[in-house]
Design an enzyme around this catalytic site. Structure first.
Site, PDB file in Angstrom:
ATOM      1  N   GLY A  82      -2.176   3.457   1.174  1.00 49.96           N
ATOM      2  CA  GLY A  82      -1.279   2.381   0.765  1.00 49.96           C
ATOM      3  C   GLY A  82      -1.902   1.824  -0.420  1.00 49.96           C
ATOM      4  O   GLY A  82      -1.071   1.425  -1.413  1.00 49.96           O
ATOM      5  N   SER A  83      -3.051   1.458  -0.545  1.00 47.66           N
ATOM      6  CA  SER A  83      -3.778   0.862  -1.659  1.00 47.66           C
ATOM      7  C   SER A  83      -3.488   1.843  -2.822  1.00 47.66           C
ATOM      8  O   SER A  83      -3.521   1.169  -3.843  1.00 47.66           O
ATOM      9  CB  SER A  83      -5.323   0.820  -1.368  1.00 47.66           C
ATOM     10  OG  SER A  83      -5.565  -0.129  -0.289  1.00 47.66           O
TER      11      SER A  83
ATOM     12  N   GLY B 134      -7.219   4.992   2.515  1.00 51.31           N
ATOM     13  CA  GLY B 134      -6.749   4.059   1.332  1.00 51.31           C
ATOM     14  C   GLY B 134      -5.304   4.486   0.750  1.00 51.31           C
ATOM     15  O   GLY B 134      -4.902   3.962  -0.252  1.00 51.31           O
TER      16      GLY B 134
ATOM     17  N   LYS C  56      -9.084   8.400  -0.656  1.00 47.66           N
ATOM     18  CA  LYS C  56     -10.278   8.186  -0.966  1.00 47.66           C
ATOM     19  C   LYS C  56     -11.130   8.367   0.645  1.00 47.66           C
ATOM     20  O   LYS C  56     -10.440   8.264   1.432  1.00 47.66           O
ATOM     21  CB  LYS C  56     -10.750   6.792  -1.580  1.00 47.66           C
ATOM     22  CG  LYS C  56     -10.278   5.636  -0.814  1.00 47.66           C
ATOM     23  CD  LYS C  56     -11.269   5.165   0.228  1.00 47.66           C
ATOM     24  CE  LYS C  56     -10.682   3.893   0.973  1.00 47.66           C
ATOM     25  NZ  LYS C  56     -11.497   3.668   2.466  1.00 47.66           N
TER      26      LYS C  56
ATOM     27  N   ASP D 270      -9.003  -2.970  -1.272  1.00 47.21           N
ATOM     28  CA  ASP D 270      -9.632  -1.878  -1.785  1.00 47.21           C
ATOM     29  C   ASP D 270      -8.338  -1.202  -3.074  1.00 47.21           C
ATOM     30  O   ASP D 270      -8.645   0.043  -3.545  1.00 47.21           O
ATOM     31  CB  ASP D 270      -9.886  -0.792  -0.988  1.00 47.21           C
ATOM     32  CG  ASP D 270      -8.862  -0.236   0.077  1.00 47.21           C
ATOM     33  OD1 ASP D 270      -7.751  -0.785  -0.052  1.00 47.21           O
ATOM     34  OD2 ASP D 270      -9.254   0.691   0.852  1.00 47.21           O
TER      35      ASP D 270
ATOM     36  N   GLY E 192      -3.131   4.183   8.409  1.00 47.21           N
ATOM     37  CA  GLY E 192      -4.060   3.862   9.476  1.00 47.21           C
ATOM     38  C   GLY E 192      -5.522   5.011   9.504  1.00 47.21           C
ATOM     39  O   GLY E 192      -5.898   5.010  10.880  1.00 47.21           O
ATOM     40  N   ALA E 193      -5.549   5.412   8.575  1.00 49.43           N
ATOM     41  CA  ALA E 193      -6.469   6.896   8.763  1.00 49.43           C
ATOM     42  C   ALA E 193      -7.593   6.434   7.830  1.00 49.43           C
ATOM     43  O   ALA E 193      -8.522   7.565   7.832  1.00 49.43           O
ATOM     44  CB  ALA E 193      -5.768   8.041   8.021  1.00 49.43           C
ATOM     45  N   GLY E 194      -7.937   5.443   7.352  1.00 53.94           N
ATOM     46  CA  GLY E 194      -9.048   5.319   6.744  1.00 53.94           C
ATOM     47  C   GLY E 194      -9.196   5.988   5.295  1.00 53.94           C
ATOM     48  O   GLY E 194     -10.336   6.127   4.789  1.00 53.94           O
TER      49      GLY E 194
END
Length: 269
Positions: A98-99, A96, A8, A132, A92-94
């Site tokens: 992993g979420s 999401g 996302k 998130d 770590g890229a913004g």
């Protein structure tokens, strides 16, 4: 069962206030994009986990997909499974990633074993795994608030526009990103601002992390400037990570322009 957790982007991100529990309340628009992992869950005699693609830090037994399985197994009789995750969304890229993996694991387990877990209960599981995660249960454009775990549907008319995401490989942790932010109430309603044409968002639709992270990592600001140079109607950093995206009115191939970095591009749905 094979599923494809997608990333996302954040369109606008206001850090409104710090909460008593140490988290922050935010306001943002979460929008799904087509950069995807691949997650396969199959029954097996002994529980196992396998990761391929981008290296995932930390203990495999504490991976968020494993935690999703254990969370559901507390209430439902799940047999042993093999979890195989092919990681393609940068960490770590913004974005999401992993979420998304956790939410898709919840949905896949529900479907695979016909558990008939209600939508609201799936949201509850997701919220326990990450702020998130809940967004990816519905996985449609949403105005998100609270910790990023509360949301309402939003229609901002981006279907058919072209997006280019550029990730330079800088890993920015959530702790690092929030360390430089001073929370403050936003001066306008993001939902109303996003009704404006995309070409009018620049300078109005902001990501509060950019001010400090661009100073620390000038390359991110350079990528944003290059996206505008290439004709983006709007460009921004996504979330608290290092991915910069540009939204274009027409299809644009920028792989060679950003050949040193990871690039995903495609049409918005």
């Amino acid at each position: 069962m094979l599923v494809f957790p997608n990333a996302k982007i954040n369109i606008g991100l206001n850090i409104v206030e710090k909460r008593p529990d140490g988290f922050h309340n935010i306001e943002s628009c979460f929008y799904p994009v087509g950069w995807k992992d691949a997650l396969e869950i199959t029954t097996i005699t002994a529980f196992s986990v396998e990761f391929d693609g981008i290296a995932i830090p930390g203990d495999q037994s504490d991976n968020i997909c494993v935690r999703a399985y254990k969370l559901i197994a507390e209430e439902y009789p799940l047999p042993p499974v093999k979890i195989h995750l092919l990681k393609a969304i940068p960490i770590g890229a913004g974005l999401g990633g992993g979420s998304a993996d956790a939410a898709f694991a919840i949905k896949a387990l529900n479907d695979l074993f016909e558990l008939e877990i209600s939508f609201e209960k799936q949201l509850s599981y997701a919220r326990r795994l990450g702020s998130d995660c809940a967004f990816f249960i519905l996985n449609q454009p949403a105005y998100c608030f609270g910790k990023g775990d509360q949301f309402e549907r939003i229609d901002i008319g981006l279907a058919g526009k072209w997006i280019v995401l550029v990730n330079p490989g800088i890993h920015i942790s959530t702790i690092e990103a929030y360390a430089g932010v001073v929370p403050k109430p936003s001066g306008s309603d993001l939902r109303e601002v996003l009704r404006l044409p995309v070409s009018e968002w620049n300078g109005i639709v902001k990501n509060d992390f950019e001010a400090t992270l661009f100073e620390k990592y000038p390359l991110l600001e350079e990528i944003k400037a290059e996206l505008y140079k290439q004709g983006a109607a709007y460009a921004s950093m996504s979330g608290s990570g290092s991915t910069i995206f540009g939204i274009f009115d027409q299809e644009k191939d920028l792989v060679e322009v950003f050949e040193r970095y990871k690039v995903w591009q495609g049409a918005l749905q």
